[in-house]
Write an enzyme that holds these catalytic residues in place. Structure first.
Site, PDB file in Angstrom:
ATOM      1  CB  SER A 127      -0.845  -0.037   1.266  1.00 45.55           C
ATOM      2  OG  SER A 127      -1.419   1.216   1.510  1.00 45.55           O
ATOM      3  CB  ALA A 128       0.254   4.642  -1.307  1.00 47.16           C
ATOM      4  CE1 TYR A 151      -3.824  -2.854   5.533  1.00 49.62           C
ATOM      5  CE2 TYR A 151      -3.395  -0.530   5.112  1.00 49.62           C
ATOM      6  CZ  TYR A 151      -3.640  -1.809   4.642  1.00 49.62           C
ATOM      7  OH  TYR A 151      -3.681  -2.028   3.285  1.00 49.62           O
ATOM      8  CE  LYS A 155      -1.405  -4.609   3.268  1.00 53.58           C
ATOM      9  NZ  LYS A 155      -1.675  -5.920   2.659  1.00 53.58           N
ATOM     10  CG  ASN A 207     -11.586   3.267   2.297  1.00 51.68           C
ATOM     11  OD1 ASN A 207     -11.732   2.076   2.485  1.00 51.68           O
ATOM     12  ND2 ASN A 207     -10.503   3.915   2.687  1.00 51.68           N
TER      13      ASN A 207
HETATM   14  P1  NAD Z   1     -10.884  -7.069   1.042  1.00 51.08           P
HETATM   15  O1  NAD Z   1     -11.095  -7.088   2.508  1.00 51.08           O
HETATM   16  O2  NAD Z   1     -12.045  -6.824   0.167  1.00 51.08           O
HETATM   17  O3  NAD Z   1     -10.198  -8.443   0.581  1.00 51.08           O
HETATM   18  C1  NAD Z   1      -9.334  -9.179   1.404  1.00 51.08           C
HETATM   19  C2  NAD Z   1      -9.799 -10.632   1.385  1.00 51.08           C
HETATM   20  O4  NAD Z   1      -8.934 -11.412   2.205  1.00 51.08           O
HETATM   21  C3  NAD Z   1     -11.218 -10.804   1.929  1.00 51.08           C
HETATM   22  O5  NAD Z   1     -11.970 -11.581   1.025  1.00 51.08           O
HETATM   23  C4  NAD Z   1     -11.021 -11.551   3.245  1.00 51.08           C
HETATM   24  O6  NAD Z   1     -12.108 -12.404   3.560  1.00 51.08           O
HETATM   25  C5  NAD Z   1      -9.723 -12.297   2.982  1.00 51.08           C
HETATM   26  N1  NAD Z   1      -8.929 -12.617   4.183  1.00 51.08           N
HETATM   27  C6  NAD Z   1      -8.563 -11.777   5.179  1.00 51.08           C
HETATM   28  N2  NAD Z   1      -7.820 -12.437   6.076  1.00 51.08           N
HETATM   29  C7  NAD Z   1      -7.697 -13.724   5.637  1.00 51.08           C
HETATM   30  C8  NAD Z   1      -7.062 -14.881   6.142  1.00 51.08           C
HETATM   31  N3  NAD Z   1      -6.382 -14.868   7.301  1.00 51.08           N
HETATM   32  N4  NAD Z   1      -7.137 -16.021   5.426  1.00 51.08           N
HETATM   33  C9  NAD Z   1      -7.832 -16.059   4.267  1.00 51.08           C
HETATM   34  N5  NAD Z   1      -8.464 -14.997   3.750  1.00 51.08           N
HETATM   35  C10 NAD Z   1      -8.407 -13.845   4.432  1.00 51.08           C
HETATM   36  O7  NAD Z   1      -9.731  -6.023   0.745  1.00 51.08           O
HETATM   37  P2  NAD Z   1      -9.207  -5.434  -0.650  1.00 51.08           P
HETATM   38  O8  NAD Z   1      -9.578  -4.010  -0.703  1.00 51.08           O
HETATM   39  O9  NAD Z   1      -9.572  -6.334  -1.748  1.00 51.08           O
HETATM   40  O10 NAD Z   1      -7.645  -5.494  -0.379  1.00 51.08           O
HETATM   41  C11 NAD Z   1      -6.844  -6.581  -0.815  1.00 51.08           C
HETATM   42  C12 NAD Z   1      -5.418  -6.362  -0.345  1.00 51.08           C
HETATM   43  O11 NAD Z   1      -4.960  -5.108  -0.841  1.00 51.08           O
HETATM   44  C13 NAD Z   1      -5.265  -6.303   1.173  1.00 51.08           C
HETATM   45  O12 NAD Z   1      -4.058  -6.950   1.524  1.00 51.08           O
HETATM   46  C14 NAD Z   1      -5.189  -4.820   1.449  1.00 51.08           C
HETATM   47  O13 NAD Z   1      -4.453  -4.540   2.621  1.00 51.08           O
HETATM   48  C15 NAD Z   1      -4.461  -4.305   0.218  1.00 51.08           C
HETATM   49  N6  NAD Z   1      -4.727  -2.885  -0.074  1.00 51.08           N
HETATM   50  C16 NAD Z   1      -6.019  -2.450  -0.197  1.00 51.08           C
HETATM   51  C17 NAD Z   1      -6.256  -1.087  -0.426  1.00 51.08           C
HETATM   52  C18 NAD Z   1      -7.672  -0.569  -0.537  1.00 51.08           C
HETATM   53  O14 NAD Z   1      -7.861   0.643  -0.395  1.00 51.08           O
HETATM   54  N7  NAD Z   1      -8.669  -1.370  -0.815  1.00 51.08           N
HETATM   55  C19 NAD Z   1      -5.196  -0.195  -0.544  1.00 51.08           C
HETATM   56  C20 NAD Z   1      -3.899  -0.673  -0.440  1.00 51.08           C
HETATM   57  C21 NAD Z   1      -3.681  -2.026  -0.205  1.00 51.08           C
HETATM   58  N1  UFG Z   2     -12.443  11.320   3.356  1.00 53.12           N
HETATM   59  C1  UFG Z   2     -13.421  12.195   3.760  1.00 53.12           C
HETATM   60  N2  UFG Z   2     -14.586  11.671   4.270  1.00 53.12           N
HETATM   61  C2  UFG Z   2     -14.779  10.326   4.391  1.00 53.12           C
HETATM   62  C3  UFG Z   2     -13.760   9.455   3.968  1.00 53.12           C
HETATM   63  C4  UFG Z   2     -12.595   9.987   3.465  1.00 53.12           C
HETATM   64  O1  UFG Z   2     -13.274  13.404   3.675  1.00 53.12           O
HETATM   65  O2  UFG Z   2     -15.845   9.914   4.882  1.00 53.12           O
HETATM   66  C5  UFG Z   2     -11.205  11.885   2.769  1.00 53.12           C
HETATM   67  C6  UFG Z   2      -9.948  11.567   3.554  1.00 53.12           C
HETATM   68  O3  UFG Z   2      -9.738  12.530   4.559  1.00 53.12           O
HETATM   69  C7  UFG Z   2      -8.887  11.572   2.460  1.00 53.12           C
HETATM   70  C8  UFG Z   2      -9.626  11.059   1.223  1.00 53.12           C
HETATM   71  O4  UFG Z   2     -11.019  11.282   1.501  1.00 53.12           O
HETATM   72  O5  UFG Z   2      -8.471  12.882   2.201  1.00 53.12           O
HETATM   73  C9  UFG Z   2      -9.403   9.582   0.954  1.00 53.12           C
HETATM   74  O6  UFG Z   2      -9.698   8.838   2.134  1.00 53.12           O
HETATM   75  P1  UFG Z   2      -9.859   7.255   2.118  1.00 53.12           P
HETATM   76  O7  UFG Z   2     -10.241   6.848   3.507  1.00 53.12           O
HETATM   77  O8  UFG Z   2     -10.746   6.837   1.012  1.00 53.12           O
HETATM   78  O9  UFG Z   2      -8.410   6.747   1.744  1.00 53.12           O
HETATM   79  P2  UFG Z   2      -6.998   6.998   2.455  1.00 53.12           P
HETATM   80  O10 UFG Z   2      -6.140   7.727   1.474  1.00 53.12           O
HETATM   81  O11 UFG Z   2      -7.156   7.582   3.795  1.00 53.12           O
HETATM   82  O12 UFG Z   2      -6.488   5.510   2.677  1.00 53.12           O
HETATM   83  C10 UFG Z   2      -6.576   4.505   1.665  1.00 53.12           C
HETATM   84  C11 UFG Z   2      -6.766   3.148   2.331  1.00 53.12           C
HETATM   85  C12 UFG Z   2      -5.547   2.789   3.125  1.00 53.12           C
HETATM   86  C13 UFG Z   2      -4.335   2.848   2.242  1.00 53.12           C
HETATM   87  C14 UFG Z   2      -4.230   4.213   1.582  1.00 53.12           C
HETATM   88  C15 UFG Z   2      -3.094   4.244   0.602  1.00 53.12           C
HETATM   89  O13 UFG Z   2      -7.902   3.169   3.186  1.00 53.12           O
HETATM   90  O14 UFG Z   2      -5.682   1.482   3.622  1.00 53.12           O
HETATM   91  O15 UFG Z   2      -5.428   4.519   0.890  1.00 53.12           O
HETATM   92  O16 UFG Z   2      -3.227   3.202  -0.308  1.00 53.12           O
HETATM   93  F1  UFG Z   2      -3.256   2.609   2.984  1.00 53.12           F
END
Ligand code: NAD
Ligand code: UFG
Length: 349
Positions: A127-128, A151, A155, A207
């Site tokens: 993740s970023a 979290y 990572k 988010n």
């Molecule tokens: P998500 O929660 O939709 O998907 C994760 C999946 O992993 C789920 O289906 C969950 O049931 C499964 N899981 C969790 N723990 C497990 C375990 N111990 N064993 C088996 N399965 C398990 O999340 P996502 O948004 O699809 O994210 C996928 C990956 O990308 C994650 O590792 C997350 O940290 C990373 N990521 C997500 C974002 C984002 O904003 N969505 C940003 C950066 C990185």
């Molecule tokens: N925001 C609001 N109101 C809300 C939700 C978000 O104003 O209800 C704003 C936040 O302050 C931020 C922007 O919208 O400025 C984006 O927020 P998100 O929560 O959607 O995303 P973040 O950038 O905070 O974080 C996401 C994931 C993290 C990940 C990160 C970088 O949630 O897990 O991007 O990949 F680490």
């Protein structure tokens, strides 16, 4: 690229399900391991509907070594894409042990089983967030790494473990050294254009995009914008929003790069997956309204603890080394988010 079998951990989740579609469309055989702790089996049924192909699914926890070994015994994997993990920043501050156990311990068990079965090609979801609060933008892969919440630390720890594994290969005589692509996602949004799969958060979304979509569909009354006093163009936070289908395709490009690597250049490298463009919260709200014709009620509230002003990628390394670039624009992100949300107001339930 075909005739290869990929293990997808966490494949029923948001990014995993979209990546499964792209993998199946490209001719891969896929096996998903997911404990369904944050997803529903319906997502994989929809993946099968979109692609008219089959997903082999095991409901198992990646921390369960015997269950994982049994899956590896039944299939020959050419590579693993590892999505499984917990991802809620706020929850990680309240339950750090659950996050270290699920994400770090889970990854260790997976790596041990991979090593046991001599499967050493891996794409990892980072993740970023590992860039902490960057001094400048756009962010390059060689910027200093830090994490401000459990979290993000999971990572970062996993990235360190992967780099150590790769370094260890230079000491040993393993048959096949590790070959690892760490993908640092910026802010994934949007959904598959079919409207059949998308993001289905539990409870009130943390988010921005799912929150906007739920205000639009009437589930939530108004958006709270966290801060309008950041040093950005309109005072609201700026992020690099990337369409989840572009992100999913990045995983195929990463696999292609791993598979085309010569034995003596197998390594561990990190890549940004972002668009390189930053949009503010108000840009997102306005774009959503423009594309859907729906007004989004909002109020400004205090900054959210831990948020940073600006975060966007320099994606040139991914362009140069993975031949990957994004195709979709902000309007696609808004249209596809709304198509998913309006067709599935209760998500997969
Ligand atoms: P998500 O929660 O939709 O998907 C994760 C999946 O992993 C789920 O289906 C969950 O049931 C499964 N899981 C969790 N723990 C497990 C375990 N111990 N064993 C088996 N399965 C398990 O999340 P996502 O948004 O699809 O994210 C996928 C990956 O990308 C994650 O590792 C997350 O940290 C990373 N990521 C997500 C974002 C984002 O904003 N969505 C940003 C950066 C990185
Ligand atoms: N925001 C609001 N109101 C809300 C939700 C978000 O104003 O209800 C704003 C936040 O302050 C931020 C922007 O919208 O400025 C984006 O927020 P998100 O929560 O959607 O995303 P973040 O950038 O905070 O974080 C996401 C994931 C993290 C990940 C990160 C970088 O949630 O897990 O991007 O990949 F680490």
């Amino acid at each position: 690229m075909t005739n290869k079998t990929i293990l997808v951990t966490g494949g029923a989740g948001y990014i995993g399900s979209h990546t499964c579609v792209e993998l199946l469309n490209a001719g891969f055989t896929i096996v998903v391991v997911d404990n369904l702790s944050n997803s529903k089996i319906e997502a994989l049924k929809r993946v099968e509907r979109i692609t008219e192909k089959t997903v082999v699914f095991y409901q198992a926890d990646i921390r369960d070594k015997d269950a994982l070994a049994s899956v590896f015994n039944q299939h020959h994997f050419d590579a693993v894409i590892h999505f499984a993990g917990l991802k809620a920043v706020g929850e990680s501050c309240q339950q750090p042990l659950a996050y270290y156990d699920n994400n770090v311990h889970g990854t260790l068990v997976l790596l041990q089983v991979m090593e046991q079965f001599n499967v050493t090609d891996l794409v990892f979801s980072s993740s970023a967030t590992v860039y902490g609060d960057p001094h400048t933008v756009p962010i390059k892969e060689n910027f200093p790494l830090s994490a401000t919440n459990p979290y993000g630390k999971t990572k970062l720890h996993i990235e360190e473990i992967l780099r150590d594994l790769s370094k260890a290969d230079s000491f040993g005589a393993k048959k096949r050294p590790w070959n690892i692509a760490i993908l640092r996602y910026f802010n994934p949004v949007g959904a598959h254009h079919s409207g059949l799969i998308g993001e289905d958060p539990n409870g009130v979304p943390n988010n921005l995009m799912p929150y906007i979509a739920q205000v639009a569909v009437g589930k939530l009354s108004q958006l709270s914008i966290f801060g309008n006093d950041y040093p950005t163009k309109d005072g609201t936070g700026v992020r690099d929003y990337i369409h989840v289908v572009d992100l999913a395709k990045g995983h195929l490009k990463a696999l292609e790069a791993l598979f085309s690597c010569h034995d003596d250049s197998r390594s561990c490298k990190a890549y940004n997956l972002g668009t390189g463009k930053g949009y503010s919260v108000l840009d997102m709200v306005n774009a959503f309204s423009r594309v859907t014709g729906l007004a989004i009620k909002y109020q400004f509230v205090d900054r959210r603890e831990g948020d940073i002003a600006e975060c966007y990628a320099d994606p040139s390394l991914s362009a140069d080394e993975l031949s990957w670039q994004t195709d979709k624009n902000l309007d696609d992100m808004m249209r596809d988010t709304w198509s998913w949300q309006s067709n599935n107001p209760a998500g997969y339930a």
